[in-house]
Design a protein around this motif. Structure first.
Motif, mmCIF file in Angstrom:
data_model
loop_
_atom_site.group_PDB
_atom_site.id
_atom_site.type_symbol
_atom_site.label_atom_id
_atom_site.label_comp_id
_atom_site.label_asym_id
_atom_site.label_seq_id
_atom_site.Cartn_x
_atom_site.Cartn_y
_atom_site.Cartn_z
ATOM 1 N N ARG A 159 0.827 -1.206 0.000
ATOM 2 C CA ARG A 159 0.000 0.000 0.000
ATOM 3 C C ARG A 159 0.862 1.257 0.000
ATOM 4 N NH1 ARG A 159 -5.228 0.086 0.890
ATOM 5 N NH2 ARG A 159 -5.073 2.127 1.914
ATOM 6 N N THR A 160 2.047 1.154 0.557
ATOM 7 C CA THR A 160 2.908 2.331 0.666
ATOM 8 C C THR A 160 3.725 2.611 -0.588
ATOM 9 O OG1 THR A 160 4.584 0.914 1.700
ATOM 10 C CG2 THR A 160 3.112 2.154 3.165
ATOM 11 N N ASN A 161 3.744 1.673 -1.562
ATOM 12 C CA ASN A 161 4.565 1.919 -2.754
ATOM 13 C C ASN A 161 3.753 1.946 -4.048
ATOM 14 O OD1 ASN A 161 4.096 -0.782 -3.380
ATOM 15 N ND2 ASN A 161 6.255 -1.359 -3.502
ATOM 16 N N ARG A 200 4.575 6.458 -1.786
ATOM 17 C CA ARG A 200 5.124 7.380 -0.793
ATOM 18 C C ARG A 200 6.345 6.800 -0.085
ATOM 19 N NH1 ARG A 200 -0.595 8.155 -0.301
ATOM 20 N NH2 ARG A 200 -1.167 10.290 -0.844
#
Length: 200
Positions: A159-161, A200
């Motif tokens: 989810r963060t990339n 992010r």
């Protein structure tokens, strides 16, 4: 960041002989074959989830397929390059990308879908925004199952990339599927709302 192949198929509602003729006829490379794909759990239940809710964690391709896919992408020029929201880039293949879908060709044939195009989508680092929710279809066709897209992860997807978020059709739940390279997610891109998260 997130990098995945999107293999898109279109429903063909005319004469089935024409549909069969439209599929790739040349033998693919040895890595692009049905045996290099494994379903996630029971195929029937996984398929039911796709048609009902619009998205499903379909399964995995083998390391052999993944290596062949990366070699294919490295040695073939893209037909088009598009800039998407949230610092995402889509590098598209037209007919030359048709062998990439051989592992699920027979399954798509059973449901009368034909190969449309393949593209590689990459999420570049950004502190900006997530994509807006959307469907990959005109609004007047949003209730039509005319397009199925397979996502094959080329990198670890989190989810963060830059993972893709989906809103399930019936339950309305919002889900994303984190996974290692080789993970395969299928969704009804003509019906299922989805958006790319920022890397992010």
């Amino acid at each position: 960041g997130m990098c995945a192949l999107y293999d898109t198929w279109h429903f063909y509602d005319k004469h089935s002989d024409h549909y069969a003729d439209s599929l790739p006829s040349e033998d693919p490379a040895v890595w692009a074959c049905e045996s290099e794909f494994k379903w996630n759990g029971d195929p029937e239940e996984t398929e039911k989830q796709l048609w009902k809710e619009g998205v499903s964690l379909l399964g995995r391709v083998s390391p052999v397929y993944l290596a062949g896919l990366k070699q294919f992408c490295g040695s073939n020029k893209y037909d088009a390059i598009l800039s998407l929201g949230s610092e995402r880039r889509e590098d598209s293949y037209a007919e030359k990308g048709s062998p990439l879908g051989i592992p699920w060709k027979e399954w798509m044939l059973k449901h009368r879908f034909e190969y449309g195009y393949s593209s590689v989508i990459t999420a570049f680092p950004t502190d900006d925004y997530d994509q807006s929710w959307h469907r990959d279809t005109p609004d007047d066709l949003e209730s039509n199952d005319h397009q199925v897209t397979f996502m094959i992860y080329l990198t670890d997807v989190r989810r963060t990339n830059g993972a893709t978020e989906f809103r399930r059709i019936v339950s309305g739940d919002v889900v994303s599927f984190e996974g290692p390279p080789g993970t395969v997610v299928a969704f009804l891109s003509s019906r299922t709302e989805h958006r790319g998260l920022a890397n992010r």
